[in-house]
Design an enzyme around this catalytic site. Structure first.
Site, PDB file in Angstrom:
ATOM      1  N   TYR A 232     -19.167 -12.866  33.666  1.00 47.47           N
ATOM      2  CA  TYR A 232     -18.749 -14.261  33.662  1.00 47.47           C
ATOM      3  C   TYR A 232     -19.583 -15.061  32.650  1.00 47.47           C
ATOM      4  CZ  TYR A 232     -18.827 -19.138  34.503  1.00 47.47           C
ATOM      5  OH  TYR A 232     -18.818 -20.478  34.263  1.00 47.47           O
TER       6      TYR A 232
ATOM      7  N   GLY B  32     -16.448 -21.656  33.860  1.00 47.31           N
ATOM      8  CA  GLY B  32     -15.947 -22.343  35.041  1.00 47.31           C
ATOM      9  C   GLY B  32     -14.555 -21.857  35.403  1.00 47.31           C
TER      10      GLY B  32
END
Ligand SMILES: N[C@@H](Cc1ccc(O)cc1)C(=O)O
Length: 519
Positions: A65, A72
């Site tokens: 991520y 986000g």
């Protein structure tokens, strides 16, 4: 009483992942101590290990991520390998939308130190050069211009921290040697190469709670001093208004086991030398702003150790996302950027401090009013004879105190309850901790103004009481402080503007110039 000098020391605050205190951050913020990134090989190897693991994972085509994905809610967007290196620079670039006042130099140093403390935990997958660059900013006092507003406090302080990230890379503006300048120019002058961020390093700098935590460290120190100062001011007010010291009796307070409240009562007993206080003939029980002072200041005094724990736990945490476990070689996706504990501490602290402002305001209202002050002149004016008619003493000072108190009380609405869903509902519950911390600083500023005005009243009120009653004698520490106030503030006989003296006293409070009930 000689003013306390700044506590300068050569002993560096060392960043090596071991626990720092909020006083360490305070000392760095005032440049009382230098910062040092630990040179210990074991520490540096641990940091490098996290970064090396991340590199390996990336080479093996792992999905991480914020490294191979968008940020986000854009987590579902994959980043083409050729663009991965550019991603961290985009993070700080699009977050360059802060507004409001700039953080002060002290606040900014505290932010740099707090971020360095977090990254030194070794759970952020950053390279040693990033830590060194932060250390260099502290060392050379190169201070990113950080706008204070624009953080919801739960993707950490993304927007304000983007200004730190940009400066590390030689972009945006800094405050250096008393001037605003482009970061690129200052880094060049100092021979510091701008950083090229490694994958994840943008997130590691920005996706954390460093701004609110730094502000919280500074707020805590100011609140702690105000707790002591408001206790001393209460003692002055009891003495000046011929109040009762027996309200602070040891046996009385032993019956209610709040340790902080007991401490405040003990300090009042010491100041008022009241082991066996005489009974006041004028009034058996004083009004609450005097009688219940330990119950008001005691709330602050009892809350401080708990708030310290919350603030220092946050200070010594890895608070970005994802965390990189260098030993277990795992990427841990979570939400440690959520600043709920700081939000709660700052919402609570501002409430306790504003209550102290209110307490002092009520004490002053009694002290200047001849209906309540047991024989002192109206507005504590020392003018006598025909000229007494045109002199107004502390009338305006008391009005100002009321205004500052009202404004402090108005700031006490908790910020954390104003969470709102943002960023396409990825950040659908947020802390608002940075807003709470800024409110708290404002409440502290206003309360320090109140306390400064109360010092003028104390100087005036005690002198006037002693003219009426030569036996009105405080304990030695309080007597020394009154002598110090007499030297700083001429007795107010003829009206004069007091703003200059007030500012001087505010500065003295910020510098914690009086030793107050220190062990
Ligand atoms: N804090 C977010 C990351 C994020 C970063 C930048 C943003 O603009 C938005 C979100 C997360 O970890 O989920």
């Amino acid at each position: 009483m000689s003013p306390r000098s700044p506590q300068l020391s050569d002993t560096p605050v060392r960043f090596d992942g071991t626990r720092l205190t909020l006083e360490d951050v305070g000392a760095l913020s005032r440049r009382e101590r230098p910062a040092e990134l630990s040179p210990a090989p074991a520490f540096r190897q641990r940091i490098a290990k996290g970064a090396a693991f991340l590199d390996r994972l990336l080479a093996e085509d792992g999905v991480i991520y914020g490294v191979t994905t968008g940020y986000g809610d854009s987590v579902t967007v994959s980043i083409p390998p050729a663009l991965v290196a550019e991603l961290p620079h985009h993070l700080y670039t699009y977050h360059g939308i802060g507004a409001g006042r700039f953080l002060t130099p002290e606040e900014t140093r505290a932010v740099l130190a707090t971020r360095l403390a977090s990254l030194s935990q070794g759970f952020s997958g950053v390279g040693v050069p990033l830590l060194t660059q932060l250390e260099l900013l502290l060392k050379h006092d190169v201070l990113p211009m950080i706008p204070a507003e624009g953080s919801v406090g739960a993707s950490g302080d993304l927007t304000p921290l983007s200004y730190v990230a940009a400066v590390l890379c030689g972009e945006r503006d800094v405050w250096h040697r008393g001037e605003r300048k482009p970061a690129a120019q200052v880094l060049k002058e100092l021979g510091i190469a701008p950083l090229k961020l490694r994958p994840k390093e943008g997130l590691a700098i920005m996706n954390g709670t460093a701004v609110m935590t730094a502000l919280a460290c500074l707020a805590w120190e100011r609140a702690e001093y105000l707790s002591r100062l408001s206790t001393r001011l209460t003692a002055f007010n009891v003495l000046a208004s011929a109040g009762n010291a027996h309200h602070f009796d040891e046996t009385l307070f032993a019956a209610k086991p709040h340790a902080g409240q007991q401490r405040v009562a003990a300090r009042l007993r010491a100041d008022l030398v009241s082991d066996r206080p005489p009974r006041n003939e004028q009034r058996l029980q004083d009004r609450y702003s005097l009688r219940c002072a330990p119950h008001v200041i005691g709330v602050l005094e009892d809350a401080l150790p708990y708030f310290r724990t919350l603030i220092e736990n946050e200070l010594n945490s890895a608070n970005d996302n994802p965390l990189i476990d260098p030993d277990g070689e795992r990427v841990l996706h979570g939400g440690h950027f959520y600043g709920g504990h700081i939000a709660f501490a700052m919402d609570g602290l501002k409430n306790a401090v504003a209550n102290v402002a209110d307490l002092l305001d009520r004490q002053l209202a009694l002290l200047v009013d001849p209906r309540f002050n047991h024989g002192l002149p109206a507005n504590l004016s020392a003018s006598t004879g025909a000229r007494a008619a045109i002199n107004h003493g502390l009338k305006a000072a008391q009005i100002s105190v009321s205004a500052w108190t009202a404004e402090a009380l108005k700031q006490t609405m908790p910020a954390s309850v104003f969470s709102r869903s943002t960023e396409c509902h990825n950040q659908d519950k947020v802390s608002m901790g940075t807003i709470a911390a800024r409110d708290c600083l404002r409440v502290l500023e206003l309360t320090e103004q109140v306390a400064a005005a109360m010092l003028i009243a104390a100087r005036q009120g005690v002198t006037l009481r002693q003219r009426l009653d030569a036996d009105a004698k405080p304990g030695p520490a309080m007597a020394a402080m009154h002598a110090d106030l007499e030297a700083r503030i001429p007795l107010l006989v003829e009206d004069r503007a007091l703003d200059g003296e007030l500012q001087g006293l505010i500065t003295a409070i910020r510098r914690r110039e009086w030793r107050l009930h220190e062990a």
